[in-house]
Write a protein that holds these residues in place. Structure first.
Motif, short mmCIF file in Angstrom:
data_model
loop_
_atom_site.label_atom_id
_atom_site.label_comp_id
_atom_site.label_asym_id
_atom_site.label_seq_id
_atom_site.Cartn_x
_atom_site.Cartn_y
_atom_site.Cartn_z
N PHE A 266 0.83 -1.21 0.00
CA PHE A 266 0.00 0.00 0.00
C PHE A 266 0.86 1.26 0.00
N ARG A 267 1.92 1.27 0.80
CA ARG A 267 2.78 2.45 0.85
C ARG A 267 3.53 2.66 -0.47
N GLU A 268 3.93 1.57 -1.11
CA GLU A 268 4.59 1.70 -2.41
C GLU A 268 3.62 2.24 -3.46
N LYS A 269 2.35 1.90 -3.32
CA LYS A 269 1.34 2.43 -4.24
C LYS A 269 1.24 3.94 -4.09
N ILE A 270 1.26 4.44 -2.86
CA ILE A 270 1.25 5.89 -2.63
C ILE A 270 2.49 6.53 -3.23
N LYS A 271 3.63 5.90 -3.00
CA LYS A 271 4.91 6.41 -3.54
C LYS A 271 4.86 6.51 -5.05
N ASP A 272 4.32 5.49 -5.70
CA ASP A 272 4.23 5.49 -7.16
C ASP A 272 3.33 6.62 -7.66
N TYR A 273 2.20 6.85 -6.97
CA TYR A 273 1.30 7.94 -7.37
C TYR A 273 1.98 9.30 -7.23
N ILE A 274 2.72 9.49 -6.15
CA ILE A 274 3.42 10.76 -5.94
C ILE A 274 4.44 10.99 -7.03
N GLU A 275 5.25 9.98 -7.31
CA GLU A 275 6.30 10.13 -8.32
C GLU A 275 5.74 10.29 -9.72
N TYR A 276 4.61 9.66 -9.99
CA TYR A 276 4.00 9.76 -11.31
C TYR A 276 3.38 11.15 -11.54
N GLU A 277 2.75 11.70 -10.49
CA GLU A 277 2.03 12.95 -10.62
C GLU A 277 2.94 14.17 -10.62
N GLU A 278 4.07 14.09 -9.93
CA GLU A 278 4.89 15.28 -9.77
C GLU A 278 6.36 14.97 -10.09
N LYS A 279 6.80 15.47 -11.25
CA LYS A 279 8.19 15.24 -11.67
C LYS A 279 9.01 16.52 -11.64
N SER A 280 8.36 17.65 -11.44
CA SER A 280 9.08 18.93 -11.48
C SER A 280 9.81 19.22 -10.17
#
Length: 372
Positions: A266-280
Motif C-alpha cells: 500500500f505504501r509503495e502504491k502511494i509512492k508510485d502515485y506521488i512520483e507519477y504525478e509530480e516530476k518537477s
C-alpha cells in the motif's frame, strides 16, 4: 508478609486504575510501605510480595477484569428483507476503560498477558492521560452514517467492535435475532494483520452454519484500495506545492500491527502515485517502519536531510481509524524528528472518512449490482 502484600498489590493496581481508585491505592501503598520498611524495618518479604502480587494482578487482568464474549442462537419470528452491513473495527472508548482494555490485551496477547498485562494496561492509561479522550467511535459512527445514507433503505448499516462494546459477536446475535439473514461484514482494517487474524479466529469460532446463517460475505481489508492511496498522494502533493520546496516524505508502516507485505504494498502504491504525478519537484521518499523500529525512522529522516531538503512530511497511511495507540506512536515520532530548523508536517487527510465510505460503497455496489 500481609503488609508487604498490601503494599505490592496496591502499587500494581495503582498503575492500571484511574481517578479516586488510583489515589486510594497510592495512599494504601504509601502507608503499607511506611509500616513495613520505616517502622518495622522488615525487608525480606518485600521481594516475595512483589512477585506474588505481580502474578496475581496480571491474573486478574487476564481472567477477572476482561469481558467474556459469547454468541447465543436466536430464532426470529420473521425474516428481514434488508441486508445487514456490519462494520467491524477495533473499538475504543472515549475514556480509559479497564474492562475493555483488559479484553483487548487478552485477545492480542493471549496468555502472555499473565506476564505483561500490567505494563500494557499502564501504557493505555498513559495514552489517555497524555492525549486526552479518544474520538474513535465518533469517527466510526460517521462512517456508518454516511455509508447508510449512500446505500439507502435496502441496507441496515451497524457499527461493531473487536475490543469495545458493542462487540461484533453480540451485534450478530442481536441483529440475527431480529431476522437479518443476508449479511455483509466489512472489517475496517488496512491489512490482514494481527487484528484481522483475531477477527477471523473469533468469527470462525462462532460456527454460524450451525445457526443456519449461511448468506454471509466478508469484505477484504483496504490495502488494495487505489482511491485511498490516491488520497494520501494528493494530500502530500498539495502540501508540497503550497510551499514549493524540495521535500522528503516518510511513509511510515506499522510492523507489529499489519501484515508487513500488504503494508509495504500500500505504501509503495502511494509512492508510485506521488512520483507519477509530480516530476518537477525533487521529492525524496522513504518507507520506514514504526513500533519496534523507531530508530529506523530517525535514520530515514536524517538520510533525507542529507539531500539538502529542509521539509519532512510524515505520513502514517496504514491505519483506517486512529487509536490512542497509533496517535501515541505518531506523537513520539514527531518529538524525535524535531531536529533543529527542519520543518516537518504530519499528513492526515481531511477526506479520509469519505474515501473509506466511497470504497465500501463501491465494493458493495459491484457485489450487489446496485449501481453507483
Amino acid at each position: 508478609m500481609l503488609v508487604a502484600m498490601v503494599f505490592a498489590t496496591s502499587l500494581f493496581l495503582s498503575f492500571i486504575v484511574k481517578g479516586n481508585l488510583e489515589n486510594i491505592f497510592i495512599v494504601l501503598a504509601a502507608i503499607a510501605f511506611y509500616k513495613q520498611i520505616i517502622v518495622d524495618k522488615k525487608y525480606k518479604y518485600m521481594v516475595y510480595a512483589l512477585i506474588i502480587s505481580f502474578i496475581g494482578v496480571n491474573f486478574m487482568i487476564t481472567f477477572g477484569f476482561r469481558n467474556y464474549i459469547s454468541f447465543k442462537d436466536a430464532q426470529p419470528t420473521s425474516e428481514k428483507s434488508q441486508t445487514l452491513v456490519l462494520l467491524v473495527s477495533e473499538g475504543e472508548g472515549k475514556s480509559y476503560n479497564l474492562r475493555e482494555r483488559s479484553t483487548e490485551i487478552y485477545y492480542k496477547e493471549g496468555y502472555k498477558s499473565l506476564f505483561n498485562g500490567i505494563k500494557k494496561l499502564s501504557d493505555y492509561k498513559n495514552y489517555y492521560n497524555t492525549l486526552g479522550s479518544s474520538n474513535f467511535k465518533i469517527n466510526a459512527e460517521e462512517i456508518s452514517t454516511k455509508l447508510s445514507h449512500q446505500l439507502g433503505e435496502s441496507y441496515k448499516v451497524v457499527n461493531s467492535y473487536m475490543y469495545s462494546n458493542q462487540y461484533f459477536e453480540k451485534a450478530l446475535e442481536e441483529y440475527t435475532s431480529q431476522g437479518y439473514k443476508k449479511i455483509i461484514i466489512c472489517p475496517l482494517f488496512m491489512t490482514e494483520g494481527k487484528d484481522y487474524e483475531i477477527f477471523k479466529d473469533r468469527y470462525e469460532k462462532l460456527n454460524l452454519i450451525a445457526y443456519n446463517l449461511t448468506d454471509i460475505e466478508i469484505l477484504q481489508p483496504f490495502y488494495k484500495s487505489n482511491i485511498l492511496a490516491m488520497l494520501y498522494a494528493s494530500d502530500v502533493l498539495k502540501k508540497i506545492k503550497e510551499l514549493g520546496e524540495d521535500s522528503g516524505v516518510l511513509l511510515i508502516g506499522l510492523q507489529e500491527k499489519n501484515n508487513l507485505e500488504q503494508d509495504i504494498l500500500f505504501r509503495e502504491k502511494i509512492k508510485d502515485y506521488i512520483e507519477y504525478e509530480e516530476k518537477s519537484l525533487d521529492i525524496q521518499i522513504k518507507l520506514p517502519l514504526l513500533e519496534n523500529n523507531k530508530n529506523d525512522i530517525i535514520k530515514s529522516g536524517e538520510e533525507l536531510l542529507e539531500y539538502g531538503i529542509n521539509t519532512l512530511y510524515v505520513v502514517l497511511p496504514t491505519s483506517t481509524i486512529d487509536t490512542m495507540y497509533t496517535k501515541n506512536l505518531v506523537e513520539s515520532i514527531l518529538e524525535k524528528l524535531d531536529m533543529g530548523n527542519t520543518k516537518f508536517y504530519y499528513i492526515k487527510p481531511d477526506k479520509k472518512i469519505d474515501t473509506i465510505v466511497e470504497e465500501i460503497f463501491t465494493r458493495i455496489s459491484l457485489r450487489e449490482q446496485i449501481g453507483g
